[in-house]
Design a protein around this motif. Structure first.
Motif, PDB file in Angstrom:
ATOM      1  N   GLU A  26       0.838  -1.211   0.000  1.00 41.78           N
ATOM      2  CA  GLU A  26       0.000   0.000   0.000  1.00 41.78           C
ATOM      3  C   GLU A  26       0.866   1.252   0.000  1.00 41.78           C
ATOM      4  OE1 GLU A  26      -3.244   2.156   2.951  1.00 41.78           O
ATOM      5  OE2 GLU A  26      -3.103  -0.041   2.927  1.00 41.78           O
ATOM      6  N   ILE A  27       1.940   1.215   0.781  1.00 43.40           N
ATOM      7  CA  ILE A  27       2.868   2.349   0.801  1.00 43.40           C
ATOM      8  C   ILE A  27       3.470   2.562  -0.586  1.00 43.40           C
ATOM      9  CG2 ILE A  27       5.046   3.197   1.743  1.00 43.40           C
ATOM     10  CD1 ILE A  27       4.382   1.678   4.321  1.00 43.40           C
ATOM     11  N   ALA A  28       3.895   1.444  -1.219  1.00 40.08           N
ATOM     12  CA  ALA A  28       4.478   1.549  -2.560  1.00 40.08           C
ATOM     13  C   ALA A  28       3.479   2.140  -3.538  1.00 40.08           C
ATOM     14  CB  ALA A  28       4.941   0.170  -3.039  1.00 40.08           C
ATOM     15  N   GLY A  29       2.217   1.723  -3.432  1.00 37.40           N
ATOM     16  CA  GLY A  29       1.178   2.248  -4.320  1.00 37.40           C
ATOM     17  C   GLY A  29       0.979   3.734  -4.147  1.00 37.40           C
ATOM     18  N   ILE A  30       1.062   4.199  -2.914  1.00 37.92           N
ATOM     19  CA  ILE A  30       0.922   5.635  -2.646  1.00 37.92           C
ATOM     20  C   ILE A  30       2.086   6.404  -3.266  1.00 37.92           C
ATOM     21  CG2 ILE A  30       0.902   7.386  -0.828  1.00 37.92           C
ATOM     22  CD1 ILE A  30      -0.512   5.299   0.946  1.00 37.92           C
ATOM     23  N   LEU A  31       3.308   5.884  -3.059  1.00 38.47           N
ATOM     24  CA  LEU A  31       4.489   6.555  -3.601  1.00 38.47           C
ATOM     25  C   LEU A  31       4.443   6.636  -5.124  1.00 38.47           C
ATOM     26  CD1 LEU A  31       7.289   5.017  -1.351  1.00 38.47           C
ATOM     27  CD2 LEU A  31       6.438   7.362  -1.295  1.00 38.47           C
ATOM     28  N   GLU A  32       3.924   5.598  -5.766  1.00 36.63           N
ATOM     29  CA  GLU A  32       3.864   5.572  -7.228  1.00 36.63           C
ATOM     30  C   GLU A  32       2.934   6.638  -7.793  1.00 36.63           C
ATOM     31  OE1 GLU A  32       4.836   0.999  -8.565  1.00 36.63           O
ATOM     32  OE2 GLU A  32       2.831   1.422  -7.761  1.00 36.63           O
ATOM     33  N   GLN A  33       2.049   7.150  -6.982  1.00 37.60           N
ATOM     34  CA  GLN A  33       1.136   8.193  -7.446  1.00 37.60           C
ATOM     35  C   GLN A  33       1.830   9.539  -7.577  1.00 37.60           C
ATOM     36  OE1 GLN A  33      -1.926   7.194  -8.440  1.00 37.60           O
ATOM     37  NE2 GLN A  33      -1.110   5.176  -7.813  1.00 37.60           N
ATOM     38  N   SER A  34       3.020   9.651  -6.973  1.00 36.24           N
ATOM     39  CA  SER A  34       3.743  10.919  -6.986  1.00 36.24           C
ATOM     40  C   SER A  34       4.857  10.896  -8.024  1.00 36.24           C
ATOM     41  CB  SER A  34       4.350  11.195  -5.606  1.00 36.24           C
ATOM     42  OG  SER A  34       5.253  12.297  -5.672  1.00 36.24           O
ATOM     43  N   PRO A  35       5.041  11.990  -8.771  1.00 36.12           N
ATOM     44  CA  PRO A  35       6.145  12.063  -9.729  1.00 36.12           C
ATOM     45  C   PRO A  35       7.503  12.204  -9.049  1.00 36.12           C
ATOM     46  CG  PRO A  35       5.007  14.163  -9.635  1.00 36.12           C
ATOM     47  CD  PRO A  35       4.205  13.212  -8.796  1.00 36.12           C
ATOM     48  N   ASP A  36       7.511  12.395  -7.743  1.00 39.25           N
ATOM     49  CA  ASP A  36       8.762  12.593  -7.010  1.00 39.25           C
ATOM     50  C   ASP A  36       9.388  11.278  -6.545  1.00 39.25           C
ATOM     51  OD1 ASP A  36       8.526  15.377  -7.238  1.00 39.25           O
ATOM     52  OD2 ASP A  36       7.232  15.457  -5.463  1.00 39.25           O
ATOM     53  N   TYR A  37       8.724  10.166  -6.786  1.00 37.55           N
ATOM     54  CA  TYR A  37       9.238   8.877  -6.321  1.00 37.55           C
ATOM     55  C   TYR A  37       9.135   7.837  -7.424  1.00 37.55           C
ATOM     56  CZ  TYR A  37       8.886  10.904  -1.645  1.00 37.55           C
ATOM     57  OH  TYR A  37       9.014  11.715  -0.561  1.00 37.55           O
ATOM     58  N   ARG A  38      10.090   6.920  -7.404  1.00 38.97           N
ATOM     59  CA  ARG A  38      10.029   5.739  -8.244  1.00 38.97           C
ATOM     60  C   ARG A  38      10.164   4.523  -7.340  1.00 38.97           C
ATOM     61  NH1 ARG A  38      13.919   7.048 -13.511  1.00 38.97           N
ATOM     62  NH2 ARG A  38      12.614   8.712 -14.383  1.00 38.97           N
ATOM     63  N   VAL A  39       9.349   3.545  -7.564  1.00 40.27           N
ATOM     64  CA  VAL A  39       9.330   2.358  -6.727  1.00 40.27           C
ATOM     65  C   VAL A  39       9.905   1.181  -7.517  1.00 40.27           C
ATOM     66  CG1 VAL A  39       7.891   0.732  -5.457  1.00 40.27           C
ATOM     67  CG2 VAL A  39       7.347   3.185  -5.420  1.00 40.27           C
ATOM     68  N   GLN A  40      10.848   0.491  -6.901  1.00 39.89           N
ATOM     69  CA  GLN A  40      11.389  -0.734  -7.489  1.00 39.89           C
ATOM     70  C   GLN A  40      10.989  -1.919  -6.622  1.00 39.89           C
ATOM     71  OE1 GLN A  40      15.690   0.694  -8.202  1.00 39.89           O
ATOM     72  NE2 GLN A  40      15.314  -0.833  -9.792  1.00 39.89           N
ATOM     73  N   ARG A  41      10.510  -2.948  -7.261  1.00 37.02           N
ATOM     74  CA  ARG A  41      10.106  -4.153  -6.559  1.00 37.02           C
ATOM     75  C   ARG A  41      11.066  -5.290  -6.876  1.00 37.02           C
ATOM     76  NH1 ARG A  41       5.421  -1.352  -7.707  1.00 37.02           N
ATOM     77  NH2 ARG A  41       3.792  -1.398  -6.093  1.00 37.02           N
TER      78      ARG A  41
END
Length: 297
Positions: free
Chosen positions: A9-24
């Motif tokens: 859920e945290i990763a999903g929230i971060l992905e909504q922002s252009p200021d973060y990139r999430v790597q899994r």
């Protein structure tokens, strides 16, 4: 104490922002695209870890393969099986190779590559794919004759990554662009990572990387040799994309370039007019997926 939301859920929230990139972390999967009655073909991804970079004298210490199906349009179907084996070389594994791969002398002790098992695994593959086929193919041809006769494709040199919006072709970089990371430099892990890259749909094309790669691999290319070219024009050849063969492997000691069949006439005219400044016969070789990247060429 306030309960923390799940990491997903945290990763999903971060992905909504252009200021973060999430790597899994890459979690290997077996199923990609249901065939739904469509015919499929079989391919093998292959990666080797070695004691060094010279395919004539260095040795394989680990072989990894992933066999999978794909549909006619280049979509990946499913993973059929994986193959992994260590091989004890005739020398101690160099420290820098252990540092890079994590493979130690203790891990490979008493282990060897069984050619019969390798052949059985890869026999039904219509194409072998490697992320630097010019390296992997030369090693594999020494250990299993089957690979001399297979069609090969290279996901480094036969995909125009920069033209598709990527800044490089390193596996870790491509995986990062897909939002994933993995444990690099272990053979099967690298194959599974490459499988995810091949499954990507390229922007603006609505085609997978695998589809583009196979189309390119099917083309005939022409190797053109600039034998006995003037030394003072070597920089011009290098700028045009020519590479140097020192003749140590039995090939001509000469500059050479590989071009599409449609560019053969233009390239020969360039050599005659700009390099030799006269008409003369130029050595050429026609290459297909069955001999491209081979130690025999």
């Amino acid at each position: 104490m306030t309960a923390q939301p799940p990491l997903a859920e945290i990763a999903g929230i971060l992905e909504q922002s252009p200021d973060y990139r999430v790597q899994r972390r890459l979690v290997p999967r077996s199923d990609f695209t249901p065939s739904e009655g469509q015919s499929t073909r079989t391919a093998v991804l292959l990666d080797v870890e070695t004691t060094g970079l010279d395919p004539a004298s260095d040795e394989i210490i680990e072989l990894g393969m992933v066999k999978f199906t794909y549909l006619v349009d280049g979509r990946i179907g499913r993973v059929i099986d994986t193959f992994s084996c260590f091989n004890q070389p005739s020398i101690a594994i160099p420290p820098e190779i252990t540092a890079l791969t994590g493979i130690t002398d203790e891990m490979v002790e008493g282990r060897s590559l069984d050619e019969a098992l390798i052949n059985e695994f890869a026999a039904d593959a219509v194409v072998v794919i490697a992320h630097n086929a010019g390296f992997d193919r030369k090693f594999m041809e020494r250990y299993a004759a089957l690979f001399i006769h297979k069609a090969w494709a290279c996901s480094v040199s036969e995909v125009e990554w920069r033209g598709h919006g990527f800044e490089g072709s390193r596996l870790s970089y491509l995986l990062m662009k897909a939002g994933l990371f993995h444990e690099a430099h272990r053979a099967v892990d690298d194959c599974l990572a490459l499988l995810e890259i091949l499954a990507i749909t390229l922007p603006g094309l609505d085609r997978t990387v695998l589809s583009v790669l196979l189309e390119r691999a099917r083309r005939k290319t022409i190797r053109i040799w600039a034998e006995q070219s003037p030394f003072e024009l070597k920089d011009a050849l290098k700028r045009r994309g020519y590479r140097w063969s020192d003749g140590a492997d039995g090939r001509p000691r000469s500059w050479y370039i590989d071009v599409d069949e449609s560019d053969q006439v233009t390239e020969i005219e360039y050599l005659q007019k700009s390099i030799y400044q006269r008409d003369l016969e130029i050595r050429i070789q026609a290459l297909t997926a069955f001999d491209r990247f081979s130690a025999r060429i």
